[in-house]
Write a protein that holds these residues in place. Structure first.
Motif, PDB file in Angstrom:
ATOM      1  N   ASP A 142       1.605  11.947   2.964  1.00 12.88           N
ATOM      2  CA  ASP A 142       1.844  10.873   3.918  1.00 12.88           C
ATOM      3  C   ASP A 142       0.481  10.300   4.314  1.00 12.88           C
ATOM      4  O   ASP A 142      -0.480  10.423   3.571  1.00 12.88           O
ATOM      5  N   ARG A 143       0.400   9.632   5.465  1.00 11.34           N
ATOM      6  CA  ARG A 143      -0.844   9.032   5.943  1.00 11.34           C
ATOM      7  C   ARG A 143      -1.379   7.999   4.950  1.00 11.34           C
ATOM      8  O   ARG A 143      -2.579   7.889   4.722  1.00 11.34           O
ATOM      9  N   PHE A 144      -0.455   7.265   4.338  1.00 11.51           N
ATOM     10  CA  PHE A 144      -0.844   6.300   3.317  1.00 11.51           C
ATOM     11  C   PHE A 144      -1.820   5.262   3.860  1.00 11.51           C
ATOM     12  O   PHE A 144      -2.838   4.960   3.247  1.00 11.51           O
ATOM     13  N   LEU A 145      -1.452   4.681   5.016  1.00 10.48           N
ATOM     14  CA  LEU A 145      -2.254   3.571   5.536  1.00 10.48           C
ATOM     15  C   LEU A 145      -3.570   4.039   6.134  1.00 10.48           C
ATOM     16  O   LEU A 145      -4.614   3.430   5.906  1.00 10.48           O
ATOM     17  N   SER A 146      -3.538   5.126   6.916  1.00  8.92           N
ATOM     18  CA  SER A 146      -4.790   5.592   7.532  1.00  8.92           C
ATOM     19  C   SER A 146      -5.779   6.048   6.462  1.00  8.92           C
ATOM     20  O   SER A 146      -6.994   5.830   6.585  1.00  8.92           O
ATOM     21  N   THR A 147      -5.267   6.661   5.398  1.00  7.19           N
ATOM     22  CA  THR A 147      -6.139   7.054   4.290  1.00  7.19           C
ATOM     23  C   THR A 147      -6.753   5.829   3.625  1.00  7.19           C
ATOM     24  O   THR A 147      -7.962   5.790   3.358  1.00  7.19           O
ATOM     25  N   TYR A 148      -5.938   4.842   3.370  1.00 11.07           N
ATOM     26  CA  TYR A 148      -6.404   3.607   2.735  1.00 11.07           C
ATOM     27  C   TYR A 148      -7.415   2.880   3.625  1.00 11.07           C
ATOM     28  O   TYR A 148      -8.497   2.500   3.167  1.00 11.07           O
ATOM     29  N   TYR A 149      -7.084   2.734   4.884  1.00 12.54           N
ATOM     30  CA  TYR A 149      -7.985   2.017   5.789  1.00 12.54           C
ATOM     31  C   TYR A 149      -9.321   2.745   5.953  1.00 12.54           C
ATOM     32  O   TYR A 149     -10.390   2.140   5.949  1.00 12.54           O
ATOM     33  N   SER A 150      -9.264   4.073   6.101  1.00 10.63           N
ATOM     34  CA  SER A 150     -10.499   4.834   6.347  1.00 10.63           C
ATOM     35  C   SER A 150     -11.400   4.887   5.122  1.00 10.63           C
ATOM     36  O   SER A 150     -12.574   5.252   5.228  1.00 10.63           O
ATOM     37  N   SER A 151     -10.865   4.504   3.954  1.00  6.35           N
ATOM     38  CA  SER A 151     -11.695   4.512   2.740  1.00  6.35           C
ATOM     39  C   SER A 151     -12.474   3.218   2.554  1.00  6.35           C
ATOM     40  O   SER A 151     -13.303   3.129   1.650  1.00  6.35           O
ATOM     41  N   TRP A 152     -12.214   2.218   3.383  1.00  7.86           N
ATOM     42  CA  TRP A 152     -12.908   0.944   3.215  1.00  7.86           C
ATOM     43  C   TRP A 152     -14.399   1.005   3.508  1.00  7.86           C
ATOM     44  O   TRP A 152     -15.202   0.442   2.740  1.00  7.86           O
ATOM     45  N   PRO A 153     -14.850   1.686   4.585  1.00  3.30           N
ATOM     46  CA  PRO A 153     -16.295   1.711   4.848  1.00  3.30           C
ATOM     47  C   PRO A 153     -17.111   2.270   3.688  1.00  3.30           C
ATOM     48  O   PRO A 153     -18.132   1.686   3.294  1.00  3.30           O
ATOM     49  N   GLU A 154     -16.661   3.385   3.100  1.00  2.00           N
ATOM     50  CA  GLU A 154     -17.421   3.967   2.002  1.00  2.00           C
ATOM     51  C   GLU A 154     -17.323   3.108   0.738  1.00  2.00           C
ATOM     52  O   GLU A 154     -18.266   3.043  -0.052  1.00  2.00           O
ATOM     53  N   VAL A 187       0.838  -1.205   0.000  1.00  2.00           N
ATOM     54  CA  VAL A 187       0.000   0.000   0.000  1.00  2.00           C
ATOM     55  C   VAL A 187       0.868   1.249   0.000  1.00  2.00           C
ATOM     56  O   VAL A 187       0.595   2.216  -0.724  1.00  2.00           O
ATOM     57  N   ALA A 188       1.946   1.250   0.803  1.00  2.00           N
ATOM     58  CA  ALA A 188       2.829   2.423   0.855  1.00  2.00           C
ATOM     59  C   ALA A 188       3.492   2.676  -0.491  1.00  2.00           C
ATOM     60  O   ALA A 188       3.567   3.823  -0.961  1.00  2.00           O
ATOM     61  N   ILE A 189       3.953   1.624  -1.150  1.00  2.00           N
ATOM     62  CA  ILE A 189       4.583   1.787  -2.466  1.00  2.00           C
ATOM     63  C   ILE A 189       3.557   2.231  -3.498  1.00  2.00           C
ATOM     64  O   ILE A 189       3.800   3.153  -4.293  1.00  2.00           O
ATOM     65  N   ALA A 190       2.387   1.582  -3.491  1.00  2.00           N
ATOM     66  CA  ALA A 190       1.346   1.949  -4.461  1.00  2.00           C
ATOM     67  C   ALA A 190       0.898   3.394  -4.261  1.00  2.00           C
ATOM     68  O   ALA A 190       0.655   4.124  -5.230  1.00  2.00           O
ATOM     69  N   ALA A 191       0.779   3.809  -2.990  1.00  2.00           N
ATOM     70  CA  ALA A 191       0.364   5.187  -2.715  1.00  2.00           C
ATOM     71  C   ALA A 191       1.417   6.178  -3.188  1.00  2.00           C
ATOM     72  O   ALA A 191       1.091   7.243  -3.733  1.00  2.00           O
ATOM     73  N   THR A 192       2.682   5.838  -2.990  1.00  2.00           N
ATOM     74  CA  THR A 192       3.766   6.720  -3.447  1.00  2.00           C
ATOM     75  C   THR A 192       3.738   6.862  -4.966  1.00  2.00           C
ATOM     76  O   THR A 192       3.868   7.960  -5.508  1.00  2.00           O
ATOM     77  N   VAL A 193       3.552   5.735  -5.658  1.00  2.00           N
ATOM     78  CA  VAL A 193       3.508   5.757  -7.114  1.00  2.00           C
ATOM     79  C   VAL A 193       2.290   6.524  -7.615  1.00  2.00           C
ATOM     80  O   VAL A 193       2.385   7.353  -8.533  1.00  2.00           O
ATOM     81  N   LYS A 194       1.135   6.272  -6.997  1.00  2.00           N
ATOM     82  CA  LYS A 194      -0.079   6.949  -7.445  1.00  2.00           C
ATOM     83  C   LYS A 194       0.006   8.456  -7.184  1.00  2.00           C
ATOM     84  O   LYS A 194      -0.464   9.265  -7.993  1.00  2.00           O
ATOM     85  N   LEU A 195       0.609   8.822  -6.046  1.00  2.00           N
ATOM     86  CA  LEU A 195       0.792  10.244  -5.760  1.00  2.00           C
ATOM     87  C   LEU A 195       1.691  10.890  -6.801  1.00  2.00           C
ATOM     88  O   LEU A 195       1.447  12.020  -7.248  1.00  2.00           O
ATOM     89  N   LYS A 196       2.715  10.155  -7.233  1.00  7.54           N
ATOM     90  CA  LYS A 196       3.646  10.691  -8.225  1.00  7.54           C
ATOM     91  C   LYS A 196       2.989  10.827  -9.587  1.00  7.54           C
ATOM     92  O   LYS A 196       3.212  11.817 -10.305  1.00  7.54           O
ATOM     93  N   THR A 197       2.187   9.840  -9.981  1.00  4.13           N
ATOM     94  CA  THR A 197       1.618   9.833 -11.330  1.00  4.13           C
ATOM     95  C   THR A 197       0.272  10.527 -11.429  1.00  4.13           C
ATOM     96  O   THR A 197      -0.095  11.049 -12.479  1.00  4.13           O
TER      97      THR A 197
END
Length: 574
Positions: free
Chosen positions: A188-200, A87-97
């Protein structure tokens, strides 16, 4: 009980080391080491502390859940750690692209069809195959660890731990509160952002669609775009997105220079109120409603990501309707074009020519309005010299954008607020005066440079500035994203204006307030262009709902309209 009996009871409850496995000590040491590394990562990258705690609790719940299924704690910990890394790597890549972090809906959005996977593999081959490699590597590692894992617990203990950690995670998420509108664009906040998006995400998948709509429509399908041959010709159109602008006359107790009031007036001499759907930021929400002609509230808790997730899924947008009438569409954008993934959305809806910060040679992202107007005028001049097509120019300004703790263009002698006005409001009013001056300059230049050309100029405030928070009953030290305002209150009211040159536009709609999804309709009406069926229906809704959209008294009429958009192929709902 004898010592031998006690030994038998104890050893019956202890996991036994087996040949070909790690010893229990080594297994538990590895569990502790991996958990310590993850805790350090959360502490460094998931700040503030409540976000870090939330990330740790959810990761712990994942470990407990896998332990309850398998009874193997090291295996569960390794898989949870691999997930954190991926998730951290994917978030870094997605943020870059794409200038955006990973959202749980991405798993459904990008991998729901083979054609989407093919697109990713073609457009981003290195990243796509690296991700596949990480997933395969994690799977192989998981199989090996599963075989050698000797950190065992009873499954019921894992289940109890999971329930406790899951409950603590929910409490932590509740304590964090509503996600800030820029949360998915933080670095930053890669994991908390990812986790908090699961309910919606789960709620959206359960509903079966991103977009609220009735199960059945009340009317027929919308006909495709037809002929666009207005009898009186086609004027050039300029749409101006006035960043953070609201008429100061909206606040009766505010003392300011009344010479700025004409800036907000339409050709009928009146100021027309526009109800937007965000306060103090998140301009992309207003952009979406203007260009797509629907409310972002119709996307529920997913609305903050509406441009990213609706790329290529909206048709008969305002730019596409104009292109169908022969218009060339251009956008003058003050940021880099990929800010919050906007460029891909713009191009998918017909704004294919984007002059961003780099193209305009802007020294900063916060230039005065005249800078963007001058660039647009130069392009209008080039276009008119070389083409007889009408031109649609969408200009986004930035001079009224926060922060207001510094004086912008201090050498400019423009009025601010009267004595006693809060310093932030005083600076904001200065910028409004400066924006009004630049707008008058634009209108004068259009008349001087193109005396025989017809223009319709529409400008609107995308949201109110944070500087008005004290006028709305908020405390001075309240962060803009912590401000809670009534949906029907004055904090979501800005304005729109329509002025013309060598063109007679019909009077603007006489509704007390017009909701922002109708602004594209108002622009087409001002240009006297033929209305496609879907916009004719928007006009009927506007009149029936007295200018309201999401809060229309006849909610069923709006939801039926949405169903007709979906069934007519004008909106993809998932």
């Amino acid at each position: 009980m004898s010592d031998v009996a006690v030994q038998k009871v104890v050893s019956a409850d202890l996991p036994r080391s087996r040949e070909g496995t790690f010893s229990a000590f080594v297994s538990w040491l590895l569990v502790a080491s991996i958990c310590a590394l993850m805790a350090g990562f959360f502490w460094i990258n998931e700040w503030p502390v409540l976000n870090a705690a939330y990330s740790a609790l959810v990761t712990g719940a994942i470990i407990a859940f896998l332990s309850a299924l398998t009874g193997r704690v090291l295996f569960a910990t390794v898989l949870a750690g691999a997930q954190v890394v991926i998730v951290a790597i994917a978030a870094t890549v997605k943020l870059k692209t794409m200038d955006m972090l990973v959202h749980a809906y991405d798993l459904y959005f990008y991998f729901r069809s083979w054609s989407t996977v093919e697109f990713l593999a073609t457009s981003y081959p290195f990243y796509t195959f690296s991700l596949i490699g990480l997933l395969l590597g994690s799977a192989v590692l998981g199989v090996l660890v599963y075989r050698f894992d000797n950190a065992r617990i009873a499954r019921w203990k894992g289940a109890v731990a999971f329930l406790l950690l899951a409950a603590a995670s929910v409490a932590a998420l509740h304590s964090i509160g509503e996600r800030r509108h820029m949360h998915l664009y933080y670095t930053d906040r890669f994991l908390s952002t990812y986790y908090s998006s699961w309910p919606e995400t789960l709620r959206t998948i359960w509903q079966g669609q991103l977009f609220e709509a009735a199960t059945q429509a009340r009317g027929p399908l919308f006909a495709p775009l037809g002929s666009c041959r207005p009898p009186n010709g086609k004027p050039h159109i300029i749409l101006i997105h006035q960043e953070s602008v609201v008429p100061p006359s909206q606040f009766p107790g505010l003392a300011y220079d009344r010479s700025v009031d004409p800036f907000f007036q339409s050709h009928d001499g009146n100021i027309h109120k526009l109800r937007v759907e965000t306060y103090g930021g998140a301009s992309w929400l207003t952009e979406f409603s203007v260009l797509a002609g629907v409310s972002t509230h119709s996307f529920g808790s997913m609305r903050q990501f509406v441009q990213a997730f609706m790329e290529g899924k909206v048709r008969e947008t305002l730019p596409q309707v104009l292109a169908g009438c022969g218009y060339r569409n251009v956008l003058f954008y003050p940021m880099m074009k990929n800010f919050v993934s906007n460029a891909r959305f713009y191009e998918s809806i017909g704004l294919t020519e984007i002059f961003d910060m780099k193209d305009q040679k802007a020294p900063t992202t916060n230039e005065r309005d005249r800078f963007y107007y001058a660039n647009a005028l130069a392009e209008i001049e080039r276009h008119i010299r070389s083409s007889d097509r009408p031109l649609f120019t969408f200009i986004q300004t930035m001079s009224a954008h926060w922060p207001y703790d510094r004086t912008m263009y201090p050498d400019e002698d423009v009025p601010g607020g009267a004595r006693g006005v809060h310093p932030e409001l005083n600076e904001y009013l200065r910028r409004i005066s400066l924006g009004a001056r630049d707008y008058r300059w634009l209108l004068a230049e259009l008349k001087h440079r193109f005396p025989h050309e017809s223009f319709v100029i529409v400008n609107y405030g995308d949201h109110q500035p944070s500087a008005t928070r004290m006028l709305l009953g908020q405390k001075e030290d309240t962060e803009v994203e912590d401000i809670k305002l009534a949906a029907e209150g004055p904090g979501f009211i800005t304005y729109y204006s329509i002025v013309t040159q060598n063109w007679k536009a019909p009077p603007p709609y006489r509704t007390p307030v017009m909701d922002v999804p109708y602004l594209g309709l108002a622009l087409l009406e001002a240009a006297r262009l033929p209305l496609p069926d879907s916009y004719a229906e928007r006009k009927r809704l506007l009149l029936q709902c007295n200018g309201r959209y999401h809060t229309c008294a006849d909610e069923g009429a709006v939801l039926s309209f949405h169903r007709r958009l979906i069934d007519s192929g004008l909106m993809d709902s998932r």
